[in-house]
Scaffold this motif. Structure first.
Motif, mmCIF file in Angstrom:
data_model
loop_
_atom_site.group_PDB
_atom_site.id
_atom_site.type_symbol
_atom_site.label_atom_id
_atom_site.label_comp_id
_atom_site.label_asym_id
_atom_site.label_seq_id
_atom_site.Cartn_x
_atom_site.Cartn_y
_atom_site.Cartn_z
ATOM 1 N N TYR A 297 0.837 -1.198 0.000
ATOM 2 C CA TYR A 297 0.000 0.000 0.000
ATOM 3 C C TYR A 297 0.875 1.252 0.000
ATOM 4 O O TYR A 297 1.956 1.267 0.615
ATOM 5 N N THR A 298 0.383 2.294 -0.647
ATOM 6 C CA THR A 298 0.995 3.607 -0.443
ATOM 7 C C THR A 298 0.664 4.076 0.965
ATOM 8 O O THR A 298 -0.247 3.548 1.621
ATOM 9 N N ALA A 299 1.358 5.108 1.424
ATOM 10 C CA ALA A 299 1.082 5.652 2.757
ATOM 11 C C ALA A 299 -0.321 6.230 2.856
ATOM 12 O O ALA A 299 -0.868 6.386 3.953
ATOM 13 N N ASP B 175 -1.873 -3.334 -6.505
ATOM 14 C CA ASP B 175 -2.177 -4.727 -6.862
ATOM 15 C C ASP B 175 -1.029 -5.419 -7.582
ATOM 16 O O ASP B 175 -0.760 -6.608 -7.360
ATOM 17 N N GLU B 176 -0.346 -4.684 -8.438
ATOM 18 C CA GLU B 176 0.693 -5.296 -9.262
ATOM 19 C C GLU B 176 1.894 -5.765 -8.451
ATOM 20 O O GLU B 176 2.708 -6.561 -8.939
ATOM 21 N N TYR C 211 12.936 -13.547 -2.129
ATOM 22 C CA TYR C 211 12.337 -13.145 -3.404
ATOM 23 C C TYR C 211 13.125 -11.986 -3.991
ATOM 24 O O TYR C 211 13.728 -11.195 -3.256
ATOM 25 N N SER C 212 13.102 -11.859 -5.289
ATOM 26 C CA SER C 212 13.800 -10.770 -5.959
ATOM 27 C C SER C 212 13.102 -9.446 -5.696
ATOM 28 O O SER C 212 11.945 -9.420 -5.252
ATOM 29 N N PRO C 213 13.765 -8.314 -5.966
ATOM 30 C CA PRO C 213 13.108 -7.004 -5.807
ATOM 31 C C PRO C 213 11.836 -6.880 -6.638
ATOM 32 O O PRO C 213 10.961 -6.077 -6.309
ATOM 33 N N ASN C 214 11.719 -7.687 -7.687
ATOM 34 C CA ASN C 214 10.519 -7.670 -8.524
ATOM 35 C C ASN C 214 9.455 -8.661 -8.069
ATOM 36 O O ASN C 214 8.434 -8.842 -8.741
ATOM 37 N N GLY C 215 9.709 -9.319 -6.933
ATOM 38 C CA GLY C 215 8.714 -10.241 -6.396
ATOM 39 C C GLY C 215 8.766 -11.632 -6.972
ATOM 40 O O GLY C 215 7.773 -12.373 -6.899
ATOM 41 N N GLU C 216 9.924 -12.048 -7.509
ATOM 42 C CA GLU C 216 10.059 -13.375 -8.080
ATOM 43 C C GLU C 216 10.778 -14.300 -7.099
ATOM 44 O O GLU C 216 11.763 -13.921 -6.465
#
Length: 325
Positions: free
Chosen positions: A129-131, A137-138, A180-185
């Motif tokens: 979430y943003t602050a 979602d992505e 997980y990678s910085p990209n969520g992998e």
């Protein structure tokens, strides 16, 4: 009785803060949680935020907290509400996680870019979430129950290594930690249920120090593990703690936070906070079972702001207590 307005919520906080100050003036130092045992390092109550209720600024069993660089406190309670408070303890905004029928989140952390990461425990996923409360979602990681890459059991916490990789915890059918990678992998996993080094029983809280070492509150093993996972193969550097109420022992350490040259641990079962050095030697304890300022009831989580003020999620008392040296 009608729920209070925002202005009355602010009054609630001020009344609690004044009570805390008054008691602090009479009992200047908080002592340890065991009768007759003095804390070597005194702490005082700086503020008390919230009380039981459903209105803005109130809580129903708060369970996790995260503090950003602006000293805003993000708190989630057992209704799935995330509430944001400014440095003065004033309610700023709030929102709910998308689904709560299966259960509610038990972990919060702040990402490197200030994004809030929510361990949506019973939906097997990490939400971003943003602050301001906008769901990204992505960036969601997970969402499917299972043992394979990209799948989780009950998720607990998320932190970043200096390399930018995520480290994610889970418990339940699988007591593991993932990278997980910085990209969520998905990259790798470590751990299983057990009591040996690099085994876990509910790794509930995670922290990373300046060396890149991972600190794990191994809650149901009543201990802390320190792990070097900066390379491909994880190594347990040390572990300390066992079940008990003596200094250096723990009873369900649900949360930890790095502090100075050591760490702080909130003990759900001992109704106290313990400060330890990096080798696990107890430096101080404070808190005891109760509802007065400085007393605790099932403290679930702990966090430290930029001014080294210590926030304790006093879950059973439906409030946040803030302490300072």
């Amino acid at each position: 009785m009608n729920e209070p307005s925002l202005s009355s919520t602010r009054r609630d906080w001020l009344v609690h803060a004044m009570k805390a100050t008054a008691i602090g003036a009479t009992h200047a130092m908080l002592t340890g949680c065991i009768p007759g045992r003095k804390s070597e390092t005194p702490y005082q109550v700086d503020a008390i935020i919230g009380q039981r209720g459903m209105a803005d600024g109130r809580f129903q069993k708060p369970r996790a907290i995260a503090i950003d660089d602006s000293n805003r406190a993000f708190v989630v309670d057992k209704t799935g509400r995330i509430q944001v408070f400014d440095e003065e303890g004033t309610f700023v905004r709030g929102w709910r996680t998308p689904e709560i029928e299966q259960g509610k989140p038990t972990g919060l952390s702040i990402d490197l870019d200030g994004t809030l990461i929510v361990a949506d425990t019973h939906y097997f996923r990490f939400l971003f979430y943003t602050a301001e409360g906008n769901l990204l979602d992505e960036r969601t990681i997970g969402g499917v129950n299972g043992s394979g890459p990209g799948k989780f059991a009950f998720v607990t916490d998320a932190v970043r290594l200096p390399s930018g990789e995520f480290v994610l915890g889970e418990y339940g059918e699988f007591d593991r930690i993932h990278k997980y990678s910085p990209n969520g992998e998905y990259i790798a996993s470590l751990g299983e249920h057990g009591r040996e080094p690099l085994q876990f029983s509910r790794p509930q809280s995670l922290a990373v120090d300046t060396e890149g070492w991972l600190w794990v509150a191994d809650a149901c093993n009543h201990r802390v593990q320190v792990i070097d996972w900066t390379g491909d193969k994880p190594r347990c550097l040390r572990m300390f703690g066992e079940e008990g109420d003596e200094p250096g022992q723990f009873k369900y350490p649900y949360s930890l936070a790095l502090f100075g040259d050591g760490l702080l641990v909130s003990e759900y079962g001992n109704h106290r906070v313990q400060r330890l050095d990096r080798n696990g030697k107890s430096v101080a304890t404070w808190g005891q079972a109760g509802s007065k300022p400085g007393e605790l009831n099932q403290p679930w989580a702990i966090a430290v702001d930029t001014k080294e003020r210590i926030y304790v999620v006093d879950s059973g008392n439906n409030r946040i207590q803030r302490f300072y040296l």
